[in-house]
Design a protein around this motif. Sequence first.
Motif, short mmCIF file in Angstrom:
data_model
loop_
_atom_site.label_atom_id
_atom_site.label_comp_id
_atom_site.label_asym_id
_atom_site.label_seq_id
_atom_site.Cartn_x
_atom_site.Cartn_y
_atom_site.Cartn_z
N VAL A 265 20.00 74.96 80.61
CA VAL A 265 20.52 75.68 79.44
C VAL A 265 20.18 74.90 78.17
O VAL A 265 20.43 73.68 78.10
N LEU A 266 19.63 75.59 77.19
CA LEU A 266 19.28 74.99 75.91
C LEU A 266 20.33 75.34 74.86
O LEU A 266 20.71 76.50 74.72
N GLY A 267 20.77 74.34 74.12
CA GLY A 267 21.71 74.57 73.03
C GLY A 267 21.09 74.23 71.69
O GLY A 267 20.11 73.47 71.61
N ALA A 268 21.62 74.81 70.63
CA ALA A 268 21.21 74.53 69.24
C ALA A 268 19.79 74.96 68.93
O ALA A 268 19.17 74.45 67.99
N VAL A 269 19.24 75.90 69.69
CA VAL A 269 17.91 76.44 69.38
C VAL A 269 17.97 77.92 69.03
O VAL A 269 16.95 78.52 68.69
N ALA A 270 19.16 78.51 69.08
CA ALA A 270 19.36 79.92 68.77
C ALA A 270 20.83 80.11 68.42
O ALA A 270 21.59 79.14 68.34
N SER A 271 21.24 81.34 68.23
CA SER A 271 22.64 81.61 67.89
C SER A 271 23.56 81.57 69.10
O SER A 271 24.77 81.69 68.97
N ALA A 272 22.98 81.41 70.29
CA ALA A 272 23.74 81.28 71.53
C ALA A 272 23.00 80.30 72.42
O ALA A 272 21.79 80.12 72.30
N PRO A 273 23.70 79.64 73.34
CA PRO A 273 22.99 78.83 74.33
C PRO A 273 22.08 79.73 75.16
O PRO A 273 22.45 80.85 75.51
N LEU A 274 20.89 79.23 75.50
CA LEU A 274 19.90 80.02 76.22
C LEU A 274 19.61 79.41 77.58
O LEU A 274 19.30 78.22 77.67
N ARG A 275 19.69 80.23 78.61
CA ARG A 275 19.36 79.75 79.95
C ARG A 275 17.88 79.97 80.24
O ARG A 275 17.34 81.06 80.02
N ALA A 276 17.22 78.95 80.75
CA ALA A 276 15.77 78.98 80.98
C ALA A 276 15.48 79.49 82.40
O ALA A 276 15.10 78.72 83.29
N TYR A 277 15.62 80.78 82.59
CA TYR A 277 15.47 81.36 83.93
C TYR A 277 14.07 81.17 84.50
O TYR A 277 13.91 80.87 85.69
N GLU A 278 13.05 81.36 83.69
CA GLU A 278 11.68 81.25 84.20
C GLU A 278 11.37 79.82 84.64
O GLU A 278 10.70 79.59 85.66
N ALA A 279 11.85 78.85 83.90
CA ALA A 279 11.66 77.45 84.29
C ALA A 279 12.41 77.15 85.59
O ALA A 279 11.91 76.41 86.44
N GLU A 280 13.59 77.73 85.74
CA GLU A 280 14.36 77.53 86.96
C GLU A 280 13.60 78.09 88.17
O GLU A 280 13.54 77.45 89.23
N LYS A 281 13.04 79.28 88.02
CA LYS A 281 12.31 79.91 89.13
C LYS A 281 11.13 79.04 89.59
O LYS A 281 10.79 79.01 90.77
N MET A 282 10.52 78.35 88.65
CA MET A 282 9.39 77.49 88.99
C MET A 282 9.81 76.34 89.91
O MET A 282 8.99 75.83 90.70
N LEU A 283 11.07 75.94 89.83
CA LEU A 283 11.53 74.75 90.56
C LEU A 283 12.26 75.06 91.86
O LEU A 283 12.29 74.23 92.76
N VAL A 284 12.88 76.24 91.97
CA VAL A 284 13.66 76.57 93.15
C VAL A 284 12.77 76.63 94.38
O VAL A 284 11.70 77.26 94.37
N GLY A 285 13.19 75.94 95.45
CA GLY A 285 12.44 75.91 96.69
C GLY A 285 11.30 74.92 96.70
O GLY A 285 10.51 74.88 97.65
N GLU A 286 11.19 74.12 95.65
CA GLU A 286 10.08 73.17 95.53
C GLU A 286 10.60 71.74 95.42
O GLU A 286 11.75 71.49 95.04
N ARG A 287 9.72 70.81 95.75
CA ARG A 287 10.04 69.39 95.50
C ARG A 287 9.94 69.15 94.01
O ARG A 287 9.03 69.65 93.34
N LEU A 288 10.87 68.37 93.49
CA LEU A 288 10.88 68.12 92.05
C LEU A 288 10.01 66.91 91.73
O LEU A 288 10.48 65.82 91.41
N THR A 289 8.72 67.15 91.79
CA THR A 289 7.76 66.11 91.44
C THR A 289 7.68 65.96 89.92
O THR A 289 8.10 66.84 89.17
N THR A 290 7.13 64.86 89.49
CA THR A 290 6.98 64.61 88.06
C THR A 290 6.15 65.71 87.40
O THR A 290 6.48 66.19 86.31
N GLU A 291 5.08 66.12 88.08
CA GLU A 291 4.20 67.14 87.52
C GLU A 291 4.91 68.49 87.43
O GLU A 291 4.76 69.22 86.44
#
Length: 335
Positions: A265-291
């Motif tokens: 969740v990103l704060g202070a970049v809009a009038s409401a906190p924004l959840r980064a759903y697309e970024a989350e989808k990229m990581l779910v089910g995957e190893r959290l490598t640096t890349e």
Amino acid sequence: MLRLPPFEYHAPSNIAEAVALKAELGDSAMYSAGGTDLFPNMKRRQFTPQNLIGLTDLEELRSISEEKSANGLLIGSGVSLSEVAQHAEIRGRFPALAQAAALVSAPQLRNMGTLGGNLCLDTRCNYYNQTFQWRKALGFCLKKEGDTCWVALSSPKCLAVSSSDCAPVVLALNAEFNLAGPEGQRTVAAAEFYKNDGADFLNKTSDELLVSIRLPEHEGWKMNYKKLRRRDSIDFPILGVATALRLESSGSKGATLDCAEIRIVLGAVASAPLRAYEAEKMLVGERLTTERIAAAAQLAAKLAKPMDNTDMTLGFRKKMVTRFVEEALKEALEN
């Protein structure tokens, strides 16, 4: 010296009395807890209530308790930010919220300010957070008495920025808000509580009182909060990043850990906190490598479209989103 406008102070003895008093006094009254944001706004004549309904003596708002039936922790809206930052149960079970509360302003204001006040914090803008005389000379804006957004002249809505430190965290933790009003009580998910409109930014009527926040259990989750500001104290965030994630074993022998669930969740970049759903989808089910983390951070940054209405340049703030998301995830994994 800016002075407070005249007002009458009321001290109800319980929540029901406070809500009834607000319904009776109508728009001439506002609730007041710590007052760390309300009083400066009153001095600048952004708010000019004739009556203040004090909440500091309401013990009902100042408790922290287990919610065994719902498997979570219930925090009263009147609990001070200092207590949230220092409370053993919150630090142990929801460390990101303790981190966020500890980063609000300075110790003296955290002692006065409340969790509920920070979650309902008024949106901010360089054109709005000025004295009455300054705003009148320029011409009032969409957020207060005018018909123009001075940040973007063609914008049909106010672009004032959500500047709460705790709001991104409670969104990342799937919290629920318990409200009390003249029509009774209701519960609103944190994800539905905030609206991306600087002038109309809360799913709450002015008569409703935020009573408590329920945090569902997150046993085994890793979480973190990072804040960007010019100084290490006092300043509001010009970027906040809250992360919460859960890992699980994968492979035939469980040799690796993959991301089972994650919230960014990103704060202070809009009038409401924004959840980064697309970024989350990229990581779910995957190893959290640096890349993979770096790629997800770049994707999350696409959400941020900062305007030139807070501290520092919008280009710098945009660039820092990628870095802060990446660092927030890595630090969460290390905890």
